[in-house]
Design a protein around this motif. Structure first.
Motif, PDB file in Angstrom:
ATOM      1  N   UNK A  25       0.695  -0.768   0.437  1.00  0.00           N
ATOM      2  CA  UNK A  25      -0.735  -0.454   0.183  1.00  0.00           C
ATOM      3  C   UNK A  25       1.299   1.320  -0.027  1.00  0.00           C
ATOM      4  N   UNK A  26       0.326   2.166  -0.199  1.00  0.00           N
ATOM      5  CA  UNK A  26       1.771   3.620  -0.516  1.00  0.00           C
ATOM      6  C   UNK A  26       1.569   4.026   0.947  1.00  0.00           C
ATOM      7  N   UNK A  27       0.248   4.011   1.376  1.00  0.00           N
ATOM      8  CA  UNK A  27       0.514   4.935   2.623  1.00  0.00           C
ATOM      9  C   UNK A  27      -0.423   4.007   4.073  1.00  0.00           C
ATOM     10  N   UNK A  28       0.352   3.835   5.298  1.00  0.00           N
ATOM     11  CA  UNK A  28       0.326   3.016   6.079  1.00  0.00           C
ATOM     12  C   UNK A  28      -1.043   2.959   6.550  1.00  0.00           C
ATOM     13  N   UNK A  29      -1.642   1.387   8.156  1.00  0.00           N
ATOM     14  CA  UNK A  29      -3.021   0.954   8.029  1.00  0.00           C
ATOM     15  C   UNK A  29      -3.435   2.511   8.567  1.00  0.00           C
ATOM     16  N   UNK A  30      -3.539   3.455   9.807  1.00  0.00           N
ATOM     17  CA  UNK A  30      -3.820   3.951  10.474  1.00  0.00           C
ATOM     18  C   UNK A  30      -4.015   5.627   9.803  1.00  0.00           C
ATOM     19  N   UNK A  31      -2.753   5.936   9.269  1.00  0.00           N
ATOM     20  CA  UNK A  31      -2.404   6.759   9.144  1.00  0.00           C
ATOM     21  C   UNK A  31      -1.794   7.408   6.934  1.00  0.00           C
ATOM     22  N   UNK A  32      -1.181   8.557   7.275  1.00  0.00           N
ATOM     23  CA  UNK A  32      -0.935   8.838   6.013  1.00  0.00           C
ATOM     24  C   UNK A  32      -0.059   9.385   5.809  1.00  0.00           C
ATOM     25  N   UNK A  33       0.682   8.961   6.938  1.00  0.00           N
ATOM     26  CA  UNK A  33       2.765   8.581   6.226  1.00  0.00           C
ATOM     27  C   UNK A  33       3.417   7.314   5.370  1.00  0.00           C
ATOM     28  N   UNK A  34       4.185   7.239   4.676  1.00  0.00           N
ATOM     29  CA  UNK A  34       4.388   6.320   3.370  1.00  0.00           C
ATOM     30  C   UNK A  34       4.841   5.070   3.991  1.00  0.00           C
ATOM     31  N   UNK A  35       4.815   4.233   3.245  1.00  0.00           N
ATOM     32  CA  UNK A  35       5.511   2.901   3.783  1.00  0.00           C
ATOM     33  C   UNK A  35       7.012   2.458   3.273  1.00  0.00           C
ATOM     34  N   UNK A  36       7.490   3.413   1.837  1.00  0.00           N
ATOM     35  CA  UNK A  36       8.859   2.752   1.198  1.00  0.00           C
ATOM     36  C   UNK A  36       9.698   2.760   2.221  1.00  0.00           C
ATOM     37  N   UNK A  37      10.474   1.747   1.193  1.00  0.00           N
ATOM     38  CA  UNK A  37      11.358   0.533   2.143  1.00  0.00           C
ATOM     39  C   UNK A  37      12.551   2.429   1.843  1.00  0.00           C
ATOM     40  N   UNK A  38      13.582   1.898   3.119  1.00  0.00           N
ATOM     41  CA  UNK A  38      14.661   2.347   2.592  1.00  0.00           C
ATOM     42  C   UNK A  38      14.341   4.545   2.922  1.00  0.00           C
ATOM     43  N   UNK A  39      13.633   5.101   2.912  1.00  0.00           N
ATOM     44  CA  UNK A  39      14.114   6.589   3.546  1.00  0.00           C
ATOM     45  C   UNK A  39      14.765   6.464   4.590  1.00  0.00           C
ATOM     46  N   UNK A  40      15.028   7.862   4.760  1.00  0.00           N
ATOM     47  CA  UNK A  40      15.898   8.833   5.676  1.00  0.00           C
ATOM     48  C   UNK A  40      14.779   8.206   7.144  1.00  0.00           C
ATOM     49  N   UNK A  41      15.587   8.336   8.215  1.00  0.00           N
ATOM     50  CA  UNK A  41      15.092   7.798   9.772  1.00  0.00           C
ATOM     51  C   UNK A  41      13.675   9.250  10.414  1.00  0.00           C
ATOM     52  N   UNK A  42      12.569   8.359  10.423  1.00  0.00           N
ATOM     53  CA  UNK A  42      11.292   8.949  10.826  1.00  0.00           C
ATOM     54  C   UNK A  42      11.461  10.385   9.737  1.00  0.00           C
ATOM     55  N   UNK A  43      11.503  10.577   8.853  1.00  0.00           N
ATOM     56  CA  UNK A  43      10.321  11.130   7.858  1.00  0.00           C
ATOM     57  C   UNK A  43       9.601  10.726   7.461  1.00  0.00           C
ATOM     58  N   UNK A  44       8.784   9.662   7.408  1.00  0.00           N
ATOM     59  CA  UNK A  44       7.749   8.887   7.056  1.00  0.00           C
ATOM     60  C   UNK A  44       7.011   7.962   8.307  1.00  0.00           C
ATOM     61  N   UNK A  45       6.658   9.033   9.594  1.00  0.00           N
ATOM     62  CA  UNK A  45       6.025   9.751  10.407  1.00  0.00           C
ATOM     63  C   UNK A  45       4.803  10.012  10.677  1.00  0.00           C
ATOM     64  N   UNK A  46       3.931   9.817  10.587  1.00  0.00           N
ATOM     65  CA  UNK A  46       2.276  10.265  11.223  1.00  0.00           C
ATOM     66  C   UNK A  46       2.633  11.083  12.245  1.00  0.00           C
ATOM     67  N   UNK A  47       1.789  12.001  13.338  1.00  0.00           N
ATOM     68  CA  UNK A  47       1.482  11.835  14.164  1.00  0.00           C
ATOM     69  C   UNK A  47       0.752  10.503  15.213  1.00  0.00           C
ATOM     70  N   UNK A  48       0.200  10.137  14.084  1.00  0.00           N
ATOM     71  CA  UNK A  48      -0.437   9.334  14.922  1.00  0.00           C
ATOM     72  C   UNK A  48       0.310   7.791  15.217  1.00  0.00           C
ATOM     73  N   UNK A  49       0.936   7.864  14.080  1.00  0.00           N
ATOM     74  CA  UNK A  49       2.353   6.680  14.008  1.00  0.00           C
ATOM     75  C   UNK A  49       2.957   6.768  15.251  1.00  0.00           C
ATOM     76  N   UNK A  50       2.601   8.103  15.839  1.00  0.00           N
ATOM     77  CA  UNK A  50       4.058   8.179  17.008  1.00  0.00           C
ATOM     78  C   UNK A  50       2.922   8.103  18.391  1.00  0.00           C
ATOM     79  N   UNK A  51       1.883   8.382  18.017  1.00  0.00           N
ATOM     80  CA  UNK A  51       0.736   7.711  18.944  1.00  0.00           C
ATOM     81  C   UNK A  51       0.428   9.057  20.364  1.00  0.00           C
ATOM     82  N   UNK A  52       1.446  10.844  19.601  1.00  0.00           N
ATOM     83  CA  UNK A  52       1.104  11.918  20.112  1.00  0.00           C
ATOM     84  C   UNK A  52      -0.525  11.494  20.655  1.00  0.00           C
TER      85      UNK A  52
END
Lengths: 483, 95
Positions: A25-52
């Motif tokens: 899939x292009x985006x994650x299961x519950x957020x709009x952050x990307x899933x692509x492999x090998x990106x720079x650290x923490x660049x594909x993280x939404x506020x949902x993923x980090x449990x804000x």
């Protein structure tokens, strides 16, 4: 039945697997952050993923569709009602302190995968269930002396956990099952199956028992990331358990890790921390209700899967079972073969060429099949020249080598090098007549010693640089020498 | 339903809440009271009633498979207690 010998008796291995397959899939299961492999650290993280605080999960419809598609491809029951639960535990790769997963009510129920064993038997491996869940982040232990560092790019990516029944009885069977499952997922386009990149990993449950006896205590080997390692891990783990039992001991039910460097499994350190996940329905997510029509629509859009493709290649193209199995393992390979075979008189010849010549050359050159310099169309054109009698199979191999190196078309190579087969009976008769005149002794021997005929064939081929049509040569020689 | 002090100690540990040994007894009593109070629901006949998950008739909202968030690692890391470059940093955990 495949048994292994211990000191005191024979033993049967019982294997079940849990496969974590990353949903394409292009985006994650519950957020709009990307899933692509090998990106720079923490660049594909939404506020949902980090449990804000205050962030709410919203489910990605595509991921649900992919899970349903996979369930259908595994001949499994699709549950129109399923529930997302929280699985609670603390670990630095899990920002929320819980993983959203499915526990009691998974989206997919029981199914079945058919595998072809090396013995020629087929075996049905049961699927217990498939559920959707979030992946965790990635911990890196060796980049900083004092810290474990955390990259949350993977946190929240959709995974399918596919649980098999304990239906496998040897390391080979487990490897064949995993290979087949990966092939199906790739056909469906629901997981890329890249084990090196971690998009597919297996937890392997292994126990041993006296043949047909009561099940033994099992150990779970976590996170094995290649098919070869799955085999090694099972073989080692079964040996280890047999030794314990034969020494009069008991196998402890525990979680183990496979160490690829030493080729052995060892107990995980955290095993004393009894797992108590306190699952409960996630209050942020309503139950997932699927429409029957929607599921039917997905079903109608499924591609032809390896089993039916194989059956069709055998019945429509007359391929041997083993050739068909090789060709359908990969969807691209199957498409390539069909592109070569379509319009050919002899699809079996096409299969031979694809498997023996093309794959052989690619393997030798260390190239992936997608990198082939000889396209399906060009290979098909080459085979057309064999079928029309313009070139012999032997010349075709030389032409193919040239095509492989230069990417040129078969007919232009044949033209350029003057490789066209000599089908002209008159021309061959002239050569044969001359040979008989020059070698009267051999000519006289032919009737008593049929193998001398072979010598004449060789001489004609030599005289024509291999371009004489072997069928015509044999015919002419028979007429002239045997009468 | 009554909880004993062992259960409370275990729950506190799983939740990573530090509870002094001396408080366990009191907490066990309080938690047991709460559970007993909730248990009154067992008196209601619910065998033929489907589980209610929402007070209003809504279905699970869904999103399209579109990437619309990312590239804000500094915001993500702003409140991290510790960081190494663009990673979160935590005490070493090995397994």
């Amino acid at each position: 039945m495949s048994l292994i010998k211990g000191r005191t008796s024979d033993w049967e291995i019982v294997i079940g697997m849990e496969i974590h397959a990353q949903v394409t899939s292009a985006a994650k299961l519950f957020s709009g952050a990307a899933t692509e492999f090998g990106a720079e650290p923490n660049t594909q993280v939404s506020l949902v993923d980090v449990a804000f605080p205050g962030m709410l999960p919203v489910i990605n419809k595509r991921c649900i569709e992919q899970a349903v598609r996979t369930g259908l491809g595994l001949n499994a029951q699709i549950n129109l009602h399923s529930v997302f639960d929280r699985k609670n535990y603390f670990y630095p790769d899990l920002p929320a302190g819980y993983q959203i997963s499915q526990y009691k009510d998974p989206i997919v129920g029981e199914g079945m995968v058919t595998v072809d064993l090396d013995t020629g038997e087929t075996r049905k491996i049961g699927i217990e269930r498939l559920h959707l869940e979030q992946d965790a982040g990635k911990l890196i232990h060796d980049m900083d002396p004092k810290h474990t560092i955390v990259d949350l790019n993977r946190a929240g990516v959709a995974l399918m956990e596919i649980v098999s029944k304990p239906d496998m009885r040897s390391a080979d069977e487990a490897a064949i099952f995993l290979t087949k499952l990966r092939s199906i997922l790739r056909y469906l386009g629901t997981c890329d199956g890249n084990m090196e990149q971690g998009s597919m990993r297996a937890d392997v449950n292994v126990s041993v028992r006296k043949p047909g006896g009561e099940l033994g205590t099992r150990c779970e080997i976590k996170n094995v990331n290649s098919i070869r390692f799955v085999k090694q891990a099972i073989e080692h783990e079964a040996r280890r358990q047999i030794e314990i039992i034969e020494d009069g001991g008991d196998v402890d039910q525990e979680t183990r890790l496979f160490d690829p460097v030493r080729g052995e499994t060892r107990a995980m350190r955290s095993k004393e921390e009894a797992h108590d996940y306190r699952y409960f329905p996630d209050p942020d997510l309503l139950p997932l209700e699927l429409e029957k029509d929607w599921v039917e629509k997905i079903k109608a859009s499924l591609p032809e899967l390896p089993d039916s493709k194989k059956a069709r290649f055998i019945s429509d193209y007359g391929l041997a079972e083993s050739d068909a199995a090789i060709i359908v393992a990969d969807r691209e390979d199957a498409d390539f073969f069909e592109a070569v075979a379509v319009g050919r008189k002899d699809p079996k010849l096409a299969a031979n060429w694809v498997i023996n010549e093309l794959y052989g050359r690619l393997n030798k050159a260390g190239m992936a099949r997608s990198e082939t310099p000889v396209t399906a169309e060009k290979l098909s054109d080459l085979l057309a020249l064999i079928e029309s009698g313009d070139i012999s199979g032997r010349i075709a191999k030389a032409v193919f080598d040239e095509m492989f190196d230069t990417g040129e078309a078969a007919d232009s190579i044949v033209e350029e090098k003057g490789l066209k087969q000599i089908n002209d009976i008159g021309a061959i008769e002239t050569i044969v007549d001359q040979l008989i005149v020059d070698n009267p002794q051999q000519a006289a021997q032919v009737k008593e010693q049929p193998k001398v005929m072979g010598w004449f064939v060789g001489q004609v081929m030599k005289a024509t640089q291999g371009q004489a049509n072997p069928g015509v040569v044999n015919e002419v020689l028979k007429n002239k020498l045997v009468g | 339903m009554a909880l004993d002090t062992d259960a409370v100690r275990q729950i506190a540990h799983l939740a990573r809440v530090r509870v002094p040994e001396a408080d366990l007894e009191v907490l066990a009593g309080e938690l047991s009271n709460i559970l007993t109070w909730v248990e009154q629901l067992n008196d209601v006949a619910t065998e033929d009633v489907p589980a209610m998950t929402s007070a209003v008739a809504v279905s699970l909202p869904m999103r399209e498979d579109k990437v619309n968030e990312g590239d804000h690692e500094d915001a993500i890391l702003a409140n991290a207690p510790d960081r190494v470059r663009d990673f979160f940093a935590v005490p070493k955990v090995v397994d």
